[in-house]
Design a protein around this motif. Structure first.
Motif, PDB file in Angstrom:
ATOM      1  N   GLN A  11       0.908  -0.870   0.290  1.00 37.50           N
ATOM      2  CA  GLN A  11       0.196  -0.056   0.128  1.00 37.50           C
ATOM      3  C   GLN A  11       0.910   1.200  -0.159  1.00 37.50           C
ATOM      4  OE1 GLN A  11      -2.345  -0.742   3.285  1.00 37.50           O
ATOM      5  NE2 GLN A  11      -4.059  -1.242   2.235  1.00 37.50           N
ATOM      6  N   ASN A  12       0.135   1.873  -0.244  1.00 39.00           N
ATOM      7  CA  ASN A  12       0.868   3.574  -0.146  1.00 39.00           C
ATOM      8  C   ASN A  12      -0.105   4.221   0.602  1.00 39.00           C
ATOM      9  OD1 ASN A  12       3.513   3.454  -2.462  1.00 39.00           O
ATOM     10  ND2 ASN A  12       2.761   3.081  -3.640  1.00 39.00           N
ATOM     11  N   PHE A  13       0.546   5.828   0.488  1.00 40.10           N
ATOM     12  CA  PHE A  13      -0.144   6.763   1.406  1.00 40.10           C
ATOM     13  C   PHE A  13      -0.399   7.914   1.001  1.00 40.10           C
ATOM     14  CE2 PHE A  13      -0.419   9.606   5.442  1.00 40.10           C
ATOM     15  CZ  PHE A  13      -1.362   8.969   6.177  1.00 40.10           C
ATOM     16  N   CYS A  14      -1.430   7.814   0.949  1.00 39.38           N
ATOM     17  CA  CYS A  14      -2.295   9.507   0.380  1.00 39.38           C
ATOM     18  C   CYS A  14      -2.221  10.557   1.125  1.00 39.38           C
ATOM     19  CB  CYS A  14      -3.761   9.306   0.148  1.00 39.38           C
ATOM     20  SG  CYS A  14      -4.541  10.763  -0.329  1.00 39.38           S
ATOM     21  N   PHE A  15      -1.019  11.410   0.709  1.00 40.04           N
ATOM     22  CA  PHE A  15      -0.760  12.872   1.687  1.00 40.04           C
ATOM     23  C   PHE A  15      -2.125  13.840   2.015  1.00 40.04           C
ATOM     24  CE2 PHE A  15      -0.659  13.998  -3.047  1.00 40.04           C
ATOM     25  CZ  PHE A  15      -0.678  15.577  -3.029  1.00 40.04           C
ATOM     26  N   PHE A  16      -3.330  13.448   1.019  1.00 41.09           N
ATOM     27  CA  PHE A  16      -4.248  13.760   1.709  1.00 41.09           C
ATOM     28  C   PHE A  16      -5.460  13.826   2.348  1.00 41.09           C
ATOM     29  CE2 PHE A  16      -8.000  16.659  -0.732  1.00 41.09           C
ATOM     30  CZ  PHE A  16      -7.291  17.853  -0.493  1.00 41.09           C
ATOM     31  N   CYS A  17      -5.244  12.574   1.864  1.00 44.78           N
ATOM     32  CA  CYS A  17      -6.796  11.972   3.871  1.00 44.78           C
ATOM     33  C   CYS A  17      -5.794  11.421   4.132  1.00 44.78           C
ATOM     34  CB  CYS A  17      -8.097  11.325   2.701  1.00 44.78           C
ATOM     35  SG  CYS A  17      -7.414  10.022   1.284  1.00 44.78           S
ATOM     36  N   LYS A  18      -4.630  10.578   4.047  1.00 40.35           N
ATOM     37  CA  LYS A  18      -4.355   9.801   4.963  1.00 40.35           C
ATOM     38  C   LYS A  18      -4.531   9.183   5.508  1.00 40.35           C
ATOM     39  CE  LYS A  18      -3.404  14.254   7.646  1.00 40.35           C
ATOM     40  NZ  LYS A  18      -3.865  15.389   6.318  1.00 40.35           N
ATOM     41  N   LYS A  19      -4.717   8.083   4.464  1.00 42.29           N
ATOM     42  CA  LYS A  19      -4.832   6.392   4.344  1.00 42.29           C
ATOM     43  C   LYS A  19      -4.744   6.235   3.423  1.00 42.29           C
ATOM     44  CE  LYS A  19     -10.122   7.768   5.955  1.00 42.29           C
ATOM     45  NZ  LYS A  19     -11.726   7.023   5.132  1.00 42.29           N
ATOM     46  N   GLY A  20      -4.188   5.013   3.706  1.00 41.68           N
ATOM     47  CA  GLY A  20      -3.659   3.592   2.378  1.00 41.68           C
ATOM     48  C   GLY A  20      -4.750   3.030   1.853  1.00 41.68           C
ATOM     49  N   HIS A  21      -3.873   3.303   0.902  1.00 42.72           N
ATOM     50  CA  HIS A  21      -4.273   2.204  -0.822  1.00 42.72           C
ATOM     51  C   HIS A  21      -3.602   1.633  -1.704  1.00 42.72           C
ATOM     52  CE1 HIS A  21      -7.178   5.226  -0.234  1.00 42.72           C
ATOM     53  NE2 HIS A  21      -6.889   5.784   0.268  1.00 42.72           N
ATOM     54  N   PHE A  22      -4.261   0.190  -2.390  1.00 48.58           N
ATOM     55  CA  PHE A  22      -3.222  -0.145  -2.776  1.00 48.58           C
ATOM     56  C   PHE A  22      -3.047   0.575  -4.309  1.00 48.58           C
ATOM     57  CE2 PHE A  22      -4.610  -3.512   0.473  1.00 48.58           C
ATOM     58  CZ  PHE A  22      -3.519  -4.122   0.542  1.00 48.58           C
ATOM     59  N   LYS A  23      -3.705   0.970  -4.756  1.00 50.78           N
ATOM     60  CA  LYS A  23      -3.850   1.613  -6.093  1.00 50.78           C
ATOM     61  C   LYS A  23      -4.054   3.274  -6.339  1.00 50.78           C
ATOM     62  CE  LYS A  23      -5.776  -2.166  -8.760  1.00 50.78           C
ATOM     63  NZ  LYS A  23      -6.118  -3.143  -9.612  1.00 50.78           N
ATOM     64  N   ILE A  24      -2.942   3.378  -5.373  1.00 44.88           N
ATOM     65  CA  ILE A  24      -3.046   5.316  -5.319  1.00 44.88           C
ATOM     66  C   ILE A  24      -3.605   5.985  -6.083  1.00 44.88           C
ATOM     67  CG2 ILE A  24      -0.015   5.431  -5.416  1.00 44.88           C
ATOM     68  CD1 ILE A  24      -2.043   6.444  -2.483  1.00 44.88           C
ATOM     69  N   ALA A  25      -3.053   5.287  -7.911  1.00 44.42           N
ATOM     70  CA  ALA A  25      -2.812   6.509  -8.892  1.00 44.42           C
ATOM     71  C   ALA A  25      -4.889   6.729  -8.409  1.00 44.42           C
ATOM     72  CB  ALA A  25      -2.083   5.811  -9.788  1.00 44.42           C
ATOM     73  N   ARG A  26      -5.553   5.450  -9.148  1.00 43.29           N
ATOM     74  CA  ARG A  26      -6.665   5.719  -8.762  1.00 43.29           C
ATOM     75  C   ARG A  26      -7.290   5.996  -8.128  1.00 43.29           C
ATOM     76  NH1 ARG A  26      -9.485  -0.108  -9.859  1.00 43.29           N
ATOM     77  NH2 ARG A  26      -9.030  -0.069  -7.741  1.00 43.29           N
ATOM     78  N   HIS A  27      -7.371   6.059  -6.390  1.00 41.67           N
ATOM     79  CA  HIS A  27      -6.999   7.104  -6.146  1.00 41.67           C
ATOM     80  C   HIS A  27      -6.733   8.310  -6.307  1.00 41.67           C
ATOM     81  CE1 HIS A  27      -8.255   8.447  -1.639  1.00 41.67           C
ATOM     82  NE2 HIS A  27      -7.072   8.924  -1.709  1.00 41.67           N
ATOM     83  N   LYS A  52       4.108   9.208 -15.061  1.00 42.21           N
ATOM     84  CA  LYS A  52       4.652   8.163 -13.739  1.00 42.21           C
ATOM     85  C   LYS A  52       5.221   9.037 -12.847  1.00 42.21           C
ATOM     86  CE  LYS A  52       6.861   3.576 -13.526  1.00 42.21           C
ATOM     87  NZ  LYS A  52       7.346   2.894 -14.221  1.00 42.21           N
ATOM     88  N   GLU A  53       6.211   9.751 -13.340  1.00 38.66           N
ATOM     89  CA  GLU A  53       7.307  11.001 -12.408  1.00 38.66           C
ATOM     90  C   GLU A  53       6.029  11.048 -11.347  1.00 38.66           C
ATOM     91  OE1 GLU A  53      10.001  12.469 -14.874  1.00 38.66           O
ATOM     92  OE2 GLU A  53      10.479  10.770 -15.359  1.00 38.66           O
ATOM     93  N   LEU A  54       5.596  12.110 -11.576  1.00 38.82           N
ATOM     94  CA  LEU A  54       4.648  12.934 -11.085  1.00 38.82           C
ATOM     95  C   LEU A  54       3.622  11.948 -10.178  1.00 38.82           C
ATOM     96  CD1 LEU A  54       3.418  16.161 -13.294  1.00 38.82           C
ATOM     97  CD2 LEU A  54       5.096  15.797 -11.711  1.00 38.82           C
ATOM     98  N   LEU A  55       3.021  11.170 -10.297  1.00 38.18           N
ATOM     99  CA  LEU A  55       2.427  10.118  -9.401  1.00 38.18           C
ATOM    100  C   LEU A  55       3.306   9.261  -8.261  1.00 38.18           C
ATOM    101  CD1 LEU A  55      -0.444   8.716 -11.566  1.00 38.18           C
ATOM    102  CD2 LEU A  55      -0.913  10.056  -9.861  1.00 38.18           C
ATOM    103  N   GLU A  56       4.653   8.857  -9.216  1.00 32.64           N
ATOM    104  CA  GLU A  56       5.791   8.215  -8.243  1.00 32.64           C
ATOM    105  C   GLU A  56       5.863   9.715  -6.810  1.00 32.64           C
ATOM    106  OE1 GLU A  56      10.024   6.748  -7.960  1.00 32.64           O
ATOM    107  OE2 GLU A  56       8.884   7.266  -9.906  1.00 32.64           O
ATOM    108  N   GLN A  57       5.761  10.545  -7.486  1.00 30.23           N
ATOM    109  CA  GLN A  57       6.398  12.058  -6.257  1.00 30.23           C
ATOM    110  C   GLN A  57       5.725  12.448  -5.631  1.00 30.23           C
ATOM    111  OE1 GLN A  57       7.676  15.776  -8.343  1.00 30.23           O
ATOM    112  NE2 GLN A  57       9.131  16.359  -7.094  1.00 30.23           N
ATOM    113  N   LEU A  58       4.052  11.447  -5.771  1.00 28.86           N
ATOM    114  CA  LEU A  58       2.701  12.080  -4.950  1.00 28.86           C
ATOM    115  C   LEU A  58       2.989  10.982  -3.938  1.00 28.86           C
ATOM    116  CD1 LEU A  58       0.383  13.107  -7.306  1.00 28.86           C
ATOM    117  CD2 LEU A  58       1.502  15.021  -5.953  1.00 28.86           C
ATOM    118  N   GLY A  59       3.236  10.044  -4.210  1.00 25.75           N
ATOM    119  CA  GLY A  59       3.276   8.654  -3.805  1.00 25.75           C
ATOM    120  C   GLY A  59       4.253   9.226  -2.496  1.00 25.75           C
ATOM    121  N   ASN A  60       5.725   9.030  -2.749  1.00 22.24           N
ATOM    122  CA  ASN A  60       6.677   9.668  -1.811  1.00 22.24           C
ATOM    123  C   ASN A  60       6.227  10.757  -1.163  1.00 22.24           C
ATOM    124  OD1 ASN A  60       8.008   7.690  -2.738  1.00 22.24           O
ATOM    125  ND2 ASN A  60       9.420   8.798  -4.741  1.00 22.24           N
TER     126      ASN A  60
END
Length: 132
Positions: A11-27, A52-60
């Motif tokens: 799972q990756n963590f959403c910085f906006f809603c503070k929850k973990g998600h398996f498909k962070i790009a779709r979230h 892909k790079e921007l979504l990776e940066q947001l996930g990080n």
């Protein structure tokens, strides 16, 4: 800070809603209208390298927030880019992408980190990576 959920492996963590998600790009599509960085990333073609790079940066960014909260609390499991076999390893952040790596291997990552915008001297030793 907020409600921090414990993350399962993968799972990756959403910085906006503070929850973990398996498909962070779709979230991130649920927050597209609320955050300009997410909207910019999703404006590119789904197969583009820039998206892909921007979504990776947001996930990080979300994983960085999550890891800081876990270290502050002193309990929980860290979200790292590449986990070690041993539990007693020290992890550090890359200053460019905010990904968490083994301290011993961080120098190698920093040498070829795609988020490094500066034209640093790329030496062939460990010492040059930590001079910054």
């Amino acid at each position: 800070m907020g409600n921090y959920d414990s993350l399962a492996k993968g799972q990756n963590f959403c910085f906006f809603c503070k929850k973990g998600h398996f498909k962070i790009a779709r979230h991130f599509k649920t927050h597209e209208k609320e955050d300009p960085d997410i909207a910019r990333a999703l404006s590119f073609s789904p197969l583009s390298k820039k998206r892909k790079e921007l979504l990776e940066q947001l996930g990080n960014r979300g994983n960085f927030m999550y890891n800081n909260e876990i270290m502050r609390k002193g309990r929980g499991s860290l979200k790292v880019k590449r986990a070690a076999k041993s539990d007693k390893c020290k992890y550090e952040y890359c200053i460019h992408c905010k990904g968490m790596f083994l301290r011993k291997k961080l120098w190698r990552h920093m040498r070829r980190c795609s988020f490094n915008t500066e034209e640093e001297e790329k030496g062939n030793g460990k010492k040059n990576a930590f001079l910054a």
